[in-house]
Design a protein around this motif. Structure first.
Motif, short mmCIF file in Angstrom:
data_model
loop_
_atom_site.label_atom_id
_atom_site.label_comp_id
_atom_site.label_asym_id
_atom_site.label_seq_id
_atom_site.Cartn_x
_atom_site.Cartn_y
_atom_site.Cartn_z
N SER A 12 0.82 -1.21 0.00
CA SER A 12 0.00 0.00 0.00
C SER A 12 0.86 1.27 0.00
O SER A 12 0.35 2.36 -0.21
CB SER A 12 -0.96 0.00 1.19
OG SER A 12 -0.29 0.26 2.40
N LYS A 56 -3.05 3.36 -0.79
CA LYS A 56 -3.35 3.08 0.62
C LYS A 56 -4.46 2.06 0.77
O LYS A 56 -4.46 1.26 1.70
CB LYS A 56 -3.72 4.36 1.36
CG LYS A 56 -2.66 5.45 1.32
CD LYS A 56 -1.41 5.05 2.02
CE LYS A 56 -0.41 6.20 2.01
NZ LYS A 56 0.95 5.75 1.93
N LEU A 95 -4.97 -0.62 -0.64
CA LEU A 95 -4.50 -2.01 -0.71
C LEU A 95 -4.43 -2.67 0.67
O LEU A 95 -4.63 -3.87 0.80
CB LEU A 95 -3.10 -2.08 -1.35
CG LEU A 95 -3.02 -2.23 -2.84
CD1 LEU A 95 -1.58 -2.08 -3.31
CD2 LEU A 95 -3.61 -3.54 -3.32
#
Length: 164
Positions: free
Chosen positions: A57, A64, A66
């Motif tokens: 991420s 982010k 992720l």
């Protein structure tokens, strides 16, 4: 074909794993994409590992989400199949679009996270996965069951069409 019209980026996911059969369908859809000379230069790295998704991420300021995704797929170009990275990128984009549409068909949310041509992002992914020279990570796609309601937009614009 409604999934093409109804698909939109989902950035918030439920904390629930995808079924292996769903992951397989998403990947099979990718392989149905057209490619220059049918070279099929795509290579996919699939991860469901929550710790890896959290680390990944950070590969981009826009990645982010992720950290909360059920699944991440790195879409790579294999330049041994086609040495032209430009053509590989086109082919891999078609494969990615197929994955996004199939995910929508399965009621799975997705978000395409850009990497290439940003060299820092490409190198971050390349080093993270210890990829050989011929495998070029282009971008990632996050997948998961949606935990948000996102209404699709009608993006059709007659002004962007020229008939002759």
């Amino acid at each position: 074909m409604n999934s093409i019209y109804d698909r939109c980026s989902i950035r918030k996911f439920k904390q629930e794993s995808l079924k292996k059969s769903e992951i397989n369908k998403i990947l099979r859809a990718a392989f149905c994409a057209p490619s220059a000379k049918n070279a099929q230069p795509w290579f996919f790295i699939v991860t469901e590992d929550k710790e890896k998704l959290k680390e990944l991420s950070e590969f981009s300021p826009y990645a982010k989400l992720l950290a909360d995704a059920a699944l991440g797929i790195v879409v790579c170009a294999d330049t041994d199949c086609n040495p032209s990275l430009d053509y590989c990128q086109q082919d891999c984009a078609a494969a990615t679009q197929n994955m996004l549409v199939e995910a929508k068909e399965l009621n799975i949310g997705s978000c395409w996270l850009g990497g290439y041509p940003n060299e820092d992002r490409v190198q971050t992914l390349k080093m993270y996965f210890k990829l050989p020279q011929n495998i070029v990570p282009l971008w990632m796609v996050a997948f998961g069951y949606p935990d948000q309601k996102q209404e699709p937009k009608d993006k059709f614009k007659e002004s962007k069409i020229r008939y002759e």
